[in-house]
Design a protein around this motif. Structure first.
Motif, PDB file in Angstrom:
ATOM      1  N   PHE A 142       0.838  -1.179   0.000  1.00  0.00           N
ATOM      2  CA  PHE A 142       0.000   0.000   0.000  1.00  0.00           C
ATOM      3  C   PHE A 142       0.879   1.236   0.000  1.00  0.00           C
ATOM      4  O   PHE A 142       1.830   1.339   0.765  1.00  0.00           O
ATOM      5  N   ARG A 143       0.555   2.178  -0.864  1.00  0.00           N
ATOM      6  CA  ARG A 143       1.316   3.430  -0.957  1.00  0.00           C
ATOM      7  C   ARG A 143       0.344   4.602  -0.892  1.00  0.00           C
ATOM      8  O   ARG A 143      -0.803   4.486  -1.291  1.00  0.00           O
ATOM      9  N   ASN A 144       0.842   5.725  -0.454  1.00  0.00           N
ATOM     10  CA  ASN A 144      -0.012   6.907  -0.372  1.00  0.00           C
ATOM     11  C   ASN A 144       0.216   7.849  -1.551  1.00  0.00           C
ATOM     12  O   ASN A 144      -0.142   9.011  -1.496  1.00  0.00           O
ATOM     13  N   THR A 145       0.804   7.334  -2.634  1.00  0.00           N
ATOM     14  CA  THR A 145       1.030   8.125  -3.838  1.00  0.00           C
ATOM     15  C   THR A 145       0.863   7.224  -5.055  1.00  0.00           C
ATOM     16  O   THR A 145       0.967   6.006  -4.948  1.00  0.00           O
ATOM     17  N   ASP A 146       0.591   7.820  -6.192  1.00  0.00           N
ATOM     18  CA  ASP A 146       0.457   6.992  -7.395  1.00  0.00           C
ATOM     19  C   ASP A 146       1.721   7.027  -8.255  1.00  0.00           C
ATOM     20  O   ASP A 146       1.763   6.427  -9.323  1.00  0.00           O
ATOM     21  N   THR A 147       2.747   7.715  -7.804  1.00  0.00           N
ATOM     22  CA  THR A 147       4.028   7.702  -8.510  1.00  0.00           C
ATOM     23  C   THR A 147       5.140   7.443  -7.499  1.00  0.00           C
ATOM     24  O   THR A 147       5.095   7.925  -6.366  1.00  0.00           O
ATOM     25  N   PHE A 148       6.094   6.670  -7.897  1.00  0.00           N
ATOM     26  CA  PHE A 148       7.235   6.388  -7.039  1.00  0.00           C
ATOM     27  C   PHE A 148       8.370   5.862  -7.900  1.00  0.00           C
ATOM     28  O   PHE A 148       8.176   5.408  -9.015  1.00  0.00           O
ATOM     29  N   ASN A 149       9.552   5.930  -7.387  1.00  0.00           N
ATOM     30  CA  ASN A 149      10.735   5.458  -8.081  1.00  0.00           C
ATOM     31  C   ASN A 149      11.357   4.358  -7.232  1.00  0.00           C
ATOM     32  O   ASN A 149      11.797   4.602  -6.117  1.00  0.00           O
ATOM     33  N   ILE A 150      11.369   3.147  -7.739  1.00  0.00           N
ATOM     34  CA  ILE A 150      11.907   2.023  -6.992  1.00  0.00           C
ATOM     35  C   ILE A 150      12.965   1.329  -7.837  1.00  0.00           C
ATOM     36  O   ILE A 150      12.790   1.136  -9.032  1.00  0.00           O
ATOM     37  N   LYS A 151      14.049   1.004  -7.208  1.00  0.00           N
ATOM     38  CA  LYS A 151      15.123   0.275  -7.872  1.00  0.00           C
ATOM     39  C   LYS A 151      15.493  -0.908  -6.992  1.00  0.00           C
ATOM     40  O   LYS A 151      15.838  -0.726  -5.831  1.00  0.00           O
ATOM     41  N   VAL A 152      15.404  -2.103  -7.534  1.00  0.00           N
ATOM     42  CA  VAL A 152      15.759  -3.306  -6.802  1.00  0.00           C
ATOM     43  C   VAL A 152      17.120  -3.744  -7.309  1.00  0.00           C
ATOM     44  O   VAL A 152      17.275  -4.072  -8.473  1.00  0.00           O
ATOM     45  N   LYS A 153      18.093  -3.748  -6.427  1.00  0.00           N
ATOM     46  CA  LYS A 153      19.464  -4.030  -6.841  1.00  0.00           C
ATOM     47  C   LYS A 153      20.075  -5.196  -6.077  1.00  0.00           C
ATOM     48  O   LYS A 153      21.282  -5.335  -6.029  1.00  0.00           O
TER      49      LYS A 153
END
Length: 59
Positions: A13-24
């Motif tokens: 669950f997020r409180n925004t509809d945009t986010f930047n995620i990087k899985v490294k």
């Protein structure tokens, strides 16, 4: 997370509809194996029963 023999389902669950995620955390070979496993499993997904959606009281 560590998936069991039947896999895992995660709700995020997020409180925004945009986010930047990087899985490294994995080398490319590990991601390629993940894609291979998903391609092999995808043929049976159409016949699987989706999980039951539970709604909290008062929601």
């Amino acid at each position: 997370y560590i998936a069991g023999p039947e896999g895992v389902e995660i709700l995020e669950f997020r409180n925004t509809d945009t986010f930047n995620i990087k899985v490294k955390d994995k080398p490319l070979a590990a991601w390629e194996k993940t894609v291979e496993v998903m391609r092999e499993a995808s043929s049976r997904w159409a016949d699987e029963t989706p999980p039951v959606r539970k709604v909290a009281e008062g929601a």
